[in-house]
Design a protein around this motif. Sequence first.
Motif, PDB file in Angstrom:
ATOM      1  N   VAL A   8      50.709  51.179  49.049  1.00 55.97           N
ATOM      2  CA  VAL A   8      49.642  51.002  50.039  1.00 55.97           C
ATOM      3  C   VAL A   8      48.315  50.733  49.337  1.00 55.97           C
ATOM      4  CG1 VAL A   8      48.360  52.128  51.894  1.00 55.97           C
ATOM      5  CG2 VAL A   8      50.839  52.459  51.707  1.00 55.97           C
ATOM      6  N   ILE A   9      48.032  51.505  48.285  1.00 63.15           N
ATOM      7  CA  ILE A   9      46.778  51.320  47.539  1.00 63.15           C
ATOM      8  C   ILE A   9      46.764  49.961  46.852  1.00 63.15           C
ATOM      9  CG2 ILE A   9      45.275  52.263  45.739  1.00 63.15           C
ATOM     10  CD1 ILE A   9      46.624  55.000  46.244  1.00 63.15           C
ATOM     11  N   LEU A  10      47.893  49.561  46.264  1.00 63.81           N
ATOM     12  CA  LEU A  10      47.968  48.277  45.561  1.00 63.81           C
ATOM     13  C   LEU A  10      47.713  47.111  46.507  1.00 63.81           C
ATOM     14  CD1 LEU A  10      51.009  49.060  43.247  1.00 63.81           C
ATOM     15  CD2 LEU A  10      48.688  48.556  42.461  1.00 63.81           C
ATOM     16  N   VAL A  11      48.209  47.209  47.737  1.00 64.75           N
ATOM     17  CA  VAL A  11      47.955  46.157  48.723  1.00 64.75           C
ATOM     18  C   VAL A  11      46.463  46.071  49.021  1.00 64.75           C
ATOM     19  CG1 VAL A  11      48.301  45.496  51.123  1.00 64.75           C
ATOM     20  CG2 VAL A  11      50.254  46.208  49.739  1.00 64.75           C
ATOM     21  N   ARG A  12      45.806  47.206  49.154  1.00 67.65           N
ATOM     22  CA  ARG A  12      44.356  47.194  49.400  1.00 67.65           C
ATOM     23  C   ARG A  12      43.608  46.564  48.226  1.00 67.65           C
ATOM     24  NH1 ARG A  12      44.844  52.695  51.411  1.00 67.65           N
ATOM     25  NH2 ARG A  12      43.846  53.450  49.511  1.00 67.65           N
ATOM     26  N   MET A  13      44.074  46.861  47.021  1.00 73.27           N
ATOM     27  CA  MET A  13      43.397  46.340  45.823  1.00 73.27           C
ATOM     28  C   MET A  13      43.479  44.825  45.729  1.00 73.27           C
ATOM     29  SD  MET A  13      44.330  49.175  42.912  1.00 73.27           S
ATOM     30  CE  MET A  13      43.421  50.733  42.844  1.00 73.27           C
ATOM     31  N   MET A  14      44.511  44.252  46.310  1.00 70.50           N
ATOM     32  CA  MET A  14      44.664  42.802  46.267  1.00 70.50           C
ATOM     33  C   MET A  14      43.515  42.104  47.003  1.00 70.50           C
ATOM     34  SD  MET A  14      47.435  41.862  44.599  1.00 70.50           S
ATOM     35  CE  MET A  14      47.990  40.299  45.244  1.00 70.50           C
ATOM     36  N   ALA A  15      42.847  42.816  47.895  1.00 74.37           N
ATOM     37  CA  ALA A  15      41.800  42.203  48.717  1.00 74.37           C
ATOM     38  C   ALA A  15      40.395  42.387  48.140  1.00 74.37           C
ATOM     39  CB  ALA A  15      41.845  42.807  50.121  1.00 74.37           C
ATOM     40  N   LEU A  16      40.275  43.011  46.969  1.00 73.90           N
ATOM     41  CA  LEU A  16      38.955  43.305  46.419  1.00 73.90           C
ATOM     42  C   LEU A  16      38.278  42.105  45.768  1.00 73.90           C
ATOM     43  CD1 LEU A  16      39.641  46.834  44.889  1.00 73.90           C
ATOM     44  CD2 LEU A  16      38.185  46.302  46.849  1.00 73.90           C
ATOM     45  N   HIS A  17      39.037  41.052  45.483  1.00 77.55           N
ATOM     46  CA  HIS A  17      38.465  39.864  44.872  1.00 77.55           C
ATOM     47  C   HIS A  17      39.243  38.653  45.360  1.00 77.55           C
ATOM     48  CE1 HIS A  17      37.033  37.033  41.807  1.00 77.55           C
ATOM     49  NE2 HIS A  17      36.118  37.906  41.470  1.00 77.55           N
ATOM     50  N   PRO A  18      38.565  37.586  45.757  1.00 81.90           N
ATOM     51  CA  PRO A  18      39.289  36.452  46.330  1.00 81.90           C
ATOM     52  C   PRO A  18      40.161  35.706  45.332  1.00 81.90           C
ATOM     53  CG  PRO A  18      36.947  35.962  46.075  1.00 81.90           C
ATOM     54  CD  PRO A  18      37.117  37.429  45.819  1.00 81.90           C
ATOM     55  N   LYS A  19      39.828  35.778  44.038  1.00 83.84           N
ATOM     56  CA  LYS A  19      40.605  35.080  43.028  1.00 83.84           C
ATOM     57  C   LYS A  19      41.611  36.028  42.387  1.00 83.84           C
ATOM     58  CE  LYS A  19      36.977  31.800  41.665  1.00 83.84           C
ATOM     59  NZ  LYS A  19      36.158  31.314  40.516  1.00 83.84           N
ATOM     60  N   ILE A  20      42.826  35.521  42.171  1.00 85.56           N
ATOM     61  CA  ILE A  20      43.825  36.328  41.472  1.00 85.56           C
ATOM     62  C   ILE A  20      43.428  36.479  40.010  1.00 85.56           C
ATOM     63  CG2 ILE A  20      46.244  36.398  40.723  1.00 85.56           C
ATOM     64  CD1 ILE A  20      46.969  34.910  43.285  1.00 85.56           C
ATOM     65  N   ILE A  21      42.926  35.402  39.400  1.00 84.16           N
ATOM     66  CA  ILE A  21      42.504  35.412  38.003  1.00 84.16           C
ATOM     67  C   ILE A  21      41.059  34.950  37.930  1.00 84.16           C
ATOM     68  CG2 ILE A  21      42.871  34.409  35.719  1.00 84.16           C
ATOM     69  CD1 ILE A  21      45.825  34.042  36.499  1.00 84.16           C
ATOM     70  N   ASP A  22      40.204  35.757  37.304  1.00 83.47           N
ATOM     71  CA  ASP A  22      38.794  35.416  37.109  1.00 83.47           C
ATOM     72  C   ASP A  22      38.372  36.114  35.824  1.00 83.47           C
ATOM     73  OD1 ASP A  22      36.175  34.693  37.311  1.00 83.47           O
ATOM     74  OD2 ASP A  22      35.691  36.029  38.973  1.00 83.47           O
ATOM     75  N   LEU A  23      38.448  35.391  34.712  1.00 84.42           N
ATOM     76  CA  LEU A  23      38.323  36.025  33.402  1.00 84.42           C
ATOM     77  C   LEU A  23      36.875  36.361  33.069  1.00 84.42           C
ATOM     78  CD1 LEU A  23      40.878  33.909  31.330  1.00 84.42           C
ATOM     79  CD2 LEU A  23      41.208  36.161  32.374  1.00 84.42           C
ATOM     80  N   THR A  24      36.584  37.635  33.042  1.00 85.22           N
ATOM     81  CA  THR A  24      35.307  38.187  32.604  1.00 85.22           C
ATOM     82  C   THR A  24      35.531  39.677  32.403  1.00 85.22           C
ATOM     83  OG1 THR A  24      32.995  38.613  33.163  1.00 85.22           O
ATOM     84  CG2 THR A  24      34.540  38.513  34.994  1.00 85.22           C
ATOM     85  N   LEU A  25      34.701  40.309  31.592  1.00 90.69           N
ATOM     86  CA  LEU A  25      34.861  41.747  31.370  1.00 90.69           C
ATOM     87  C   LEU A  25      33.809  42.582  32.097  1.00 90.69           C
ATOM     88  CD1 LEU A  25      35.848  41.822  27.593  1.00 90.69           C
ATOM     89  CD2 LEU A  25      37.244  42.526  29.523  1.00 90.69           C
ATOM     90  N   ASP A  26      32.861  41.937  32.764  1.00 90.02           N
ATOM     91  CA  ASP A  26      31.769  42.678  33.387  1.00 90.02           C
ATOM     92  C   ASP A  26      32.262  43.704  34.391  1.00 90.02           C
ATOM     93  OD1 ASP A  26      30.142  41.068  31.895  1.00 90.02           O
ATOM     94  OD2 ASP A  26      29.534  39.778  33.566  1.00 90.02           O
ATOM     95  N   ARG A  27      33.185  43.316  35.263  1.00 87.42           N
ATOM     96  CA  ARG A  27      33.676  44.234  36.301  1.00 87.42           C
ATOM     97  C   ARG A  27      34.458  45.394  35.683  1.00 87.42           C
ATOM     98  NH1 ARG A  27      34.454  38.957  38.284  1.00 87.42           N
ATOM     99  NH2 ARG A  27      36.561  38.958  37.409  1.00 87.42           N
ATOM    100  N   VAL A  28      35.203  45.104  34.602  1.00 86.46           N
ATOM    101  CA  VAL A  28      35.984  46.149  33.933  1.00 86.46           C
ATOM    102  C   VAL A  28      35.054  47.165  33.276  1.00 86.46           C
ATOM    103  CG1 VAL A  28      37.682  46.610  32.138  1.00 86.46           C
ATOM    104  CG2 VAL A  28      37.922  44.591  33.581  1.00 86.46           C
ATOM    105  N   TRP A  29      34.032  46.664  32.558  1.00 83.74           N
ATOM    106  CA  TRP A  29      33.096  47.600  31.912  1.00 83.74           C
ATOM    107  C   TRP A  29      32.400  48.475  32.953  1.00 83.74           C
ATOM    108  CZ3 TRP A  29      33.982  48.650  27.264  1.00 83.74           C
ATOM    109  CH2 TRP A  29      34.263  47.691  26.284  1.00 83.74           C
ATOM    110  N   ARG A  30      32.025  47.887  34.087  1.00 83.34           N
ATOM    111  CA  ARG A  30      31.358  48.665  35.135  1.00 83.34           C
ATOM    112  C   ARG A  30      32.226  49.804  35.625  1.00 83.34           C
ATOM    113  NH1 ARG A  30      32.565  48.350  40.018  1.00 83.34           N
ATOM    114  NH2 ARG A  30      33.367  46.221  39.964  1.00 83.34           N
TER     115      ARG A  30
END
Length: 424
Positions: A8-30
């Motif tokens: 259930v949580i994983l399905v919700r997480m799929m909707a947090l960003h419109p792109k499946i792949i968007d290479l950057t580290l800014d969101r991860v560091w945050r």
Amino acid sequence: MTTAASDVILVRMMALHPKIIDLTLDRVWRLLDALGNPQNDLPPVVHVAGTNGKGSTIAMMRAGFEGAGKRCHVYTSPHLVRFHERIRLAGDLIDESALSAVLDECETANGGAPITYFEITTVAAILAMARTPADVTLLEVGLGGRLDATNVIEKPAATVITPVSMDHEQYLGDTLGKIAGEKAGIIKRGVPCIVTRQHPEAEAVIEARAERLAAPLLVQGQHWHAAQERDRLVYQDERGLLDLPLPNLPGAHQIDNAGAALAVLRLMGLDDRAAEAALTCAEWPARMQRLAAGHWADRVPRAELWLDGGHNPAAGQALATHLSRLSERPTHLVCGMLNTKDARSFLRPLAPLARSLTAVAIPGERNTLPAEETARLAAETGHDARVADSVGAALDAIAKRDPEARVLICGSLYLAGHVLREDG
């Protein structure tokens, strides 16, 4: 069947960003910062990048470390059947309660901000591994390296770069040098990097990056050697020679992967017992996996049935090499691919070895190539191509024509996951 909380949580997480792949580290560091930077609390990390062979190399490293009595965290992707396969804590797959807890914690800390599915689940894996005692962490890059969500370890114990070839050009670049530059982004200042056999263009890029960062390179063919001699694997480096069994994982390409795993084990001070365990105890599903029992084997009882998830040109060549070395037997392919892959280049080397290719769509995958399109591309590369509505229908048709055939189901890890789920 009750839906797991983690699903259930994983399905919700799929909707947090419109792109499946968007290479950057800014969101991860945050997100890591919001969680107290758990990446700094991991056991010693071996970080692995490359186009092919990452998972097999990690599987052999894990077998070697565990053979020496060490506890391993492992993070790999994608999964085949269940998400839990991606995260192994001190040797065991993460259980449902632990997974749902870290996913929930990451979702709360993220606060609904944009972040990709892979990024937030990678952070969840890091959080789980940081809180569980272990001796070593084996971390597989998801895509590329430089901007991959796993590239947040300031000082790993070692890095590994397995063979670099053309794949994911839309994200990593349209030349081997550009792709190698992305992979080499995991190299850290002063940290040893083990490098398998590479195309000269890729090797030059990797060497330049290592020189800039004063990172010692241990390069296959220069600093270590691995080769099959008769029915043994012979490995040699400056510490001496090892005469070992062949890898448990089939395929000539596994010799180089095994060599990389052995180089890491030797670098980290493990003994010959670990080296032998690396080769004889490793398991990695959907890499030339023999399906000798179960639903599919029962469906074609006289056939020799194999499964492989390789999907790029280098994987097609590796599969062709392996098939050419098997015993004489008519070979038929069942193939399903994604529309993001270079199907022609994957299929071309397999054409001389296959009596037929039956194309299928990958169930449940929106990016699947239609079976008709896969068949068309296969025919253009020399295959006797046809279409089936499903893997089962393809196997039935092959068994009717050639009941004692060798059958290889191939073309995508997503197809392999479907096959394994159906196999029970």
